[in-house]
Design an enzyme around this catalytic site. Structure first.
Site, mmCIF file in Angstrom:
data_model
loop_
_atom_site.group_PDB
_atom_site.id
_atom_site.type_symbol
_atom_site.label_atom_id
_atom_site.label_comp_id
_atom_site.label_asym_id
_atom_site.label_seq_id
_atom_site.Cartn_x
_atom_site.Cartn_y
_atom_site.Cartn_z
ATOM 1 N N TYR A 174 6.938 -4.632 8.485
ATOM 2 C CA TYR A 174 6.244 -4.854 7.189
ATOM 3 C C TYR A 174 4.404 -5.550 7.963
ATOM 4 O O TYR A 174 3.732 -4.925 7.669
ATOM 5 C CB TYR A 174 6.537 -5.668 5.958
ATOM 6 N N SER B 114 -2.394 -5.678 3.840
ATOM 7 C CA SER B 114 -1.586 -7.476 2.835
ATOM 8 C C SER B 114 -2.039 -8.474 4.035
ATOM 9 O O SER B 114 -2.162 -8.441 5.453
ATOM 10 C CB SER B 114 -0.264 -7.489 3.049
HETATM 11 N N1 LIG Z 1 3.478 -7.324 -4.808
HETATM 12 C C1 LIG Z 1 3.178 -7.972 -3.344
HETATM 13 O O1 LIG Z 1 3.481 -8.993 -3.687
HETATM 14 C C2 LIG Z 1 1.655 -7.537 -2.683
HETATM 15 C C3 LIG Z 1 1.292 -8.252 -1.801
HETATM 16 C C4 LIG Z 1 0.947 -7.691 -0.174
HETATM 17 C C5 LIG Z 1 0.998 -6.177 -0.146
HETATM 18 N N2 LIG Z 1 0.962 -5.767 -1.311
HETATM 19 C C6 LIG Z 1 1.153 -4.244 -1.179
HETATM 20 O O2 LIG Z 1 0.793 -3.319 -2.692
HETATM 21 C C7 LIG Z 1 0.636 -2.430 -2.785
HETATM 22 C C8 LIG Z 1 1.492 -2.007 -3.952
HETATM 23 O O3 LIG Z 1 2.470 -3.233 -4.118
HETATM 24 P P1 LIG Z 1 3.298 -3.383 -5.441
HETATM 25 O O4 LIG Z 1 2.833 -4.352 -5.551
HETATM 26 O O5 LIG Z 1 1.597 -2.133 -6.683
HETATM 27 O O6 LIG Z 1 4.224 -3.127 -5.935
HETATM 28 P P2 LIG Z 1 4.988 -1.310 -6.386
HETATM 29 O O7 LIG Z 1 4.926 -1.354 -7.781
HETATM 30 O O8 LIG Z 1 6.189 -1.515 -6.301
HETATM 31 O O9 LIG Z 1 4.406 -0.113 -5.588
HETATM 32 C C9 LIG Z 1 4.583 0.371 -5.068
HETATM 33 C C10 LIG Z 1 4.701 2.304 -4.394
HETATM 34 O O10 LIG Z 1 4.352 2.437 -3.633
HETATM 35 C C11 LIG Z 1 5.248 4.030 -4.269
HETATM 36 N N3 LIG Z 1 5.354 4.253 -2.989
HETATM 37 C C12 LIG Z 1 7.088 3.625 -2.106
HETATM 38 N N4 LIG Z 1 6.767 4.211 -0.641
HETATM 39 C C13 LIG Z 1 6.573 5.748 -1.305
HETATM 40 C C14 LIG Z 1 6.868 6.653 -0.093
HETATM 41 N N5 LIG Z 1 7.218 7.252 0.460
HETATM 42 N N6 LIG Z 1 5.833 8.020 -1.318
HETATM 43 C C15 LIG Z 1 4.830 7.548 -2.330
HETATM 44 N N7 LIG Z 1 5.127 6.648 -2.532
HETATM 45 C C16 LIG Z 1 5.735 5.373 -2.509
HETATM 46 C C17 LIG Z 1 6.514 3.739 -4.824
HETATM 47 O O11 LIG Z 1 6.667 4.339 -5.808
HETATM 48 P P3 LIG Z 1 8.005 4.800 -6.431
HETATM 49 O O12 LIG Z 1 7.240 3.872 -7.639
HETATM 50 O O13 LIG Z 1 8.674 6.128 -6.699
HETATM 51 O O14 LIG Z 1 9.451 3.790 -5.932
HETATM 52 C C18 LIG Z 1 6.032 2.341 -5.815
HETATM 53 O O15 LIG Z 1 5.441 3.436 -6.988
HETATM 54 C C19 LIG Z 1 1.590 -1.907 -1.902
HETATM 55 O O16 LIG Z 1 0.909 -1.303 -0.583
HETATM 56 C C20 LIG Z 1 2.259 -3.135 -1.104
HETATM 57 O O17 LIG Z 1 2.253 -3.969 0.176
HETATM 58 C C21 LIG Z 1 1.775 -6.128 -2.155
#
Ligand SMILES: NC(=O)c1ccc[n+]([C@@H]2O[C@H](COP(=O)([O-])OP(=O)(O)OC[C@H]3O[C@@H](n4cnc5c(N)ncnc54)[C@H](OP(=O)(O)O)[C@@H]3O)[C@@H](O)[C@H]2O)c1
Ligand SMILES: Cc1cc2nc3c(=O)[nH]c(=O)nc-3n(C[C@H](O)[C@H](O)[C@H](O)COP(=O)(O)OP(=O)(O)OC[C@H]3O[C@@H](n4cnc5c(N)ncnc54)[C@H](O)[C@@H]3O)c2cc1C
Lengths: 250, 432
Positions: free
Chosen positions: A155, A142
């Site tokens: 984070y 990130s």
């Molecule tokens: N959205 C943003 O603005 C943003 C910005 C920078 C980086 N990111 C990064 O992008 C990546 C994807 O996130 P996203 O934005 O697509 O959000 P998201 O849809 O909420 O996805 C996060 C996923 O991680 C899974 N997860 C969390 N803890 C876990 C664990 N212990 N074991 C297995 N799965 C787990 C969640 O599973 P469940 O569905 O079961 O909850 C969810 O599917 C993440 O690494 C996040 O840090 C996001």
């Protein structure tokens, strides 16, 4: 006959960003091994990819924090796919920073979800892929890892660890023909950021971010800021002197 | 709380938005001490998709496909899937949605809840005619699977039910085989309504799609361009321009005004009128011409705009349409977005569905406050006299008596309402 099918494993496959990537891959020839902690969501993701044209889609239920279960998962993954062309590590959580300041266990748990579990997975995957001599490890870090901010430094710390780990690993695996890409999204409209008061103009769709991720994987980019303008924003932020940065409300 | 507008941009009011992102979790997300309403893409022009002060359940995360049967063309998907996503995935495989409206940027749930129609109503009816079953979740947690055969009353209440019977989470849609993405289209100028009806009547049997653009400033004599099209197998090796233009900001005044409108209408009529022989067009350009201009609704300026869409029985269609056009031309209002089309004989399935046999006229009007509303009152009188009705997906202001007269199954419908759901439209027209 050469096998053009992409063999893809996704950890955190129910993530909105990861699923948007998978949809793009499903349009070409692709087979998936989807790993996540919610079996029902995994099933739904698999169905969606199947309708969209994916070949075999296998699912595997795993909480990434259960480090001891990683080897069994990977063994199954290689059994199923045969080889790995792309491993996308996408799982993550957005911790409640204030709560983490009051509760050490919570802080370490969140650090494990976003940092340790990723390092553990990469360690195992790296050895396998080094032996295989091909493929790409795509890791979602990130922009938050570029600098520690009071509002979410736990984070940020975990993501910084992942970024640095990937940088080292990239150099090591380069010699084996395996590529490592560090993906640094800015704000993306996903369940993770739901309800947060983010500046609307800076929020990208998971589809747009996924498109740039898939392209960057093809081009073997090292570090991807997505959307691309975050590269400029972070360049500025990284150069703000500490005596100013510590006074800013970020 | 965030401010939400519908497509007409007539209001910007506060809502509490909750995103629905997994269908197995919807039932748990609905209960609340506030009244809620589903929001799809907000492509309704008026207040059907608004619930100011209350909760909006946004279905953007319910966007997964579930199953597709290559042999029968039956597609099961979640209700937040966009029609565009269905078309883009299935047209290359030889399947298409049988019925789509003038934009594909809407959800399956929104298409069902307004029982939308397209240019082929005379052959294929409306969207609800192609739904095999749907799943409805009520705010008390009840789940209802309904179809034309199973709990058909719930089905009839929910098709065209404006989101008021519960939350549709998934549906099975019948897709239709097509030879390819291309259509052969013909355009004919017409100089009177009699002319228009002649073209419509003589085209309906052999042409799947018919529609016409009408110059709303030309008064009761009416002039316009009649278009008809059919799918064809031939495949020219060009792909449609995918470049999208966007209206980047809201201009301080409407760009549609007394100076621009006659200029545009004249130019459009004379340019298109001379269109030579039949043309081969890509389905996206024929069905969804406006989707290439993102946010075009901003061109009407900060006060927004109305769309007035009526349907009138065929027996009085000619005179009543003439009378409406005369009123509109008299006050010089309107827009170049004006459509006149006939509907087929098929009665809609839904208790509150809009399409009925007859002729439908749809016109955009920049919002000029009282002046615009006074014109609408005069149009309302014509519609009511003709025993027609106005389309709820477009409406933001019709009087209650016109609504009650136009929708005779209202009393039957209200028994199926979900007490936890309310919209600005339901409060305005039904009372709660
Ligand atoms: N959205 C943003 O603005 C943003 C910005 C920078 C980086 N990111 C990064 O992008 C990546 C994807 O996130 P996203 O934005 O697509 O959000 P998201 O849809 O909420 O996805 C996060 C996923 O991680 C899974 N997860 C969390 N803890 C876990 C664990 N212990 N074991 C297995 N799965 C787990 C969640 O599973 P469940 O569905 O079961 O909850 C969810 O599917 C993440 O690494 C996040 O840090 C996001
Ligand atoms: C450019 C343009 C052209 C158009 N052309 C046509 C046309 O040719 N023919 C036509 O019929 N319409 C047309 N429309 C209107 C449009 O098709 C309808 O308003 C449609 O319902 C919008 O869908 P949406 O997903 O945006 O739903 P919204 O506008 O967000 O919601 C519409 C209604 O559906 C309900 N709803 C949405 N999802 C669900 C769900 N999952 N469960 C229960 N209720 C739900 C809402 O509560 C609301 O009452 C056009 C609109 C535009 C902007």
């Amino acid at each position: 006959m050469p096998d053009n099918t992409k063999k893809i494993v996704i950890i955190g496959a129910t993530s909105a960003i990861a699923h948007a990537c998978a949809r793009l891959w499903a349009l070409g020839a692709a087979e998936f091994f989807l790993v996540g902690r919610d079996p029902e969501k995994l099933r739904q993701a698999a169905e969606d990819l199947t309708v969209r044209g994916a070949g075999q889609v296998a699912t595997y239920v795993l909480d990434a924090n259960e480090l001891a279960k990683h080897p069994a998962m990977l063994a199954r993954c290689f059994e199923t796919l045969g080889r790995i062309d792309i491993a996308l590590i996408a799982h993550g959580t957005l911790p409640d920073q204030a709560a983490c300041e009051q509760d050490v266990n919570l802080a370490l748990q969140e650090f494990s979800s976003n940092g340790l579990s990723v390092i553990a997975l990469l360690t195992l995957l790296a050895n396998r892929m080094e032996a295989q001599g091909s493929g790409t490890l795509a890791v979602i870090s990130s922009v938050a890892g570029d600098r520690g901010r009071p509002s979410n430094y736990l984070y940020g710390t975990a993501k910084a660890a992942v970024t640095t780990f990937c940088e080292g690993l990239r150099g090591r695996l380069y010699k084996a023909g395996v590529h490592v890409i560090t993906i640094k999204p800015g704000f993306v409209d996903t369940p993770m950021t739901q309800g947060l008061p983010l500046p609307k103009l800076l929020v990208a769709s998971p589809e747009a971010v996924a498109k740039s991720i898939c392209q960057a994987i093809e081009k073997r980019t090292n570090t991807l800021y997505t959307p691309a303008f975050w590269w400029a924003i972070m360049l500025v932020i990284k150069h703000i002197p500490t005596f100013i940065f510590k006074r800013a409300r970020l | 709380m965030v401010t939400v507008s519908s497509w007409g941009r007539l209001s910007r009011l506060e809502h509490q938005v909750k995103v629905l992102s997994a269908r197995h979790q919807v039932a748990a997300q609905l209960p609340s001490d506030q009244l809620g309403l589903v929001y799809g893409m907000g492509r309704s022009y008026g207040d059907a998709c608004l619930n100011p002060g209350g909760v909006l359940w946004n279905t953007q995360g319910l966007n997964r496909f579930i199953r597709f049967d290559e042999d029968t063309g039956r597609l099961v998907c979640e209700a937040g899937v966009l029609l565009r996503d269905i078309q883009q995935l299935f047209v290359p495989r030889g399947w298409i949605l049988p019925v789509t409206p003038g934009t594909q940027l809407i959800t399956v749930g929104g298409a069902i809840a307004n029982d939308v129609h397209g240019k082929n109503h005379h052959q294929l009816g409306s969207f609800g005619d192609h739904i095999h079953w749907l799943k409805l979740i009520r705010t008390d947690g009840t789940m209802i699977d309904c179809s034309p055969d199973v709990q058909p009353d719930w089905f009839a209440a929910t098709i065209g039910g404006l989101g008021l019977t519960g939350v549709i989470t998934e549906a099975q849609i019948q897709l239709r085989r097509i030879p390819g993405p291309w259509l052969v289209a013909e355009t004919f100028p017409y100089h009177s309504l009699t002319d228009f009806f002649h073209w419509a009547d003589s085209s309906e049997a052999a042409w799947e799609h018919t529609v016409s653009w009408i110059d709303c400033l030309h008064g009761g004599t009416a002039r316009g361009l009649f278009m008809r099209a059919n799918p064809i197998p031939s495949a020219p090796r060009i792909s449609p321009a995918s470049r999208k233009l966007a209206m980047p900001f809201v201009p301080p005044i409407s760009l549609v005004n007394k100076i621009s409108l006659p200029l545009f209408n004249n130019a459009y009529f004379y340019l298109k009128k001379r269109q030579p022989e039949p043309q081969i067009v890509h389905y996206e350009n024929f069905f969804y011409p406006l989707d290439n201009l993102l946010n075009w609704n901003r061109m009407y300026g900060p006060t927004g705009f109305f769309q007035y869409q009526s349907v009138l029985p065929r027996s009085v269609g000619l005179e009543a349409t003439q009378a409406m056009l005369a009123e509109i031309a008299r006050c010089g209002e309107g827009s170049f977005l004006a459509v006149l089309k006939t509907f087929g004989e098929r009665e809609a399935l839904g208790m509150m569905s809009f399409p009925q046999p007859g002729v439908t006229l749809a016109l955009d009007f920049p919002n000029k406050g009282e002046r615009t509303l006074r014109l609408f009152a005069r149009l309302d009188a014509i519609v009511q006299e003709a025993e027609g009705r106005l389309y709820l997906a477009k409406d933001a202001r019709m009087p209650r008596d016109l609504f009650v007269a136009g929708y005779p199954r209202l009393n039957e419908f209200i028994h199926y309402r979900d007490p936890g759901i309310s919209s600005a439209l339901s409060r305005r027209l039904i009372g709660d």
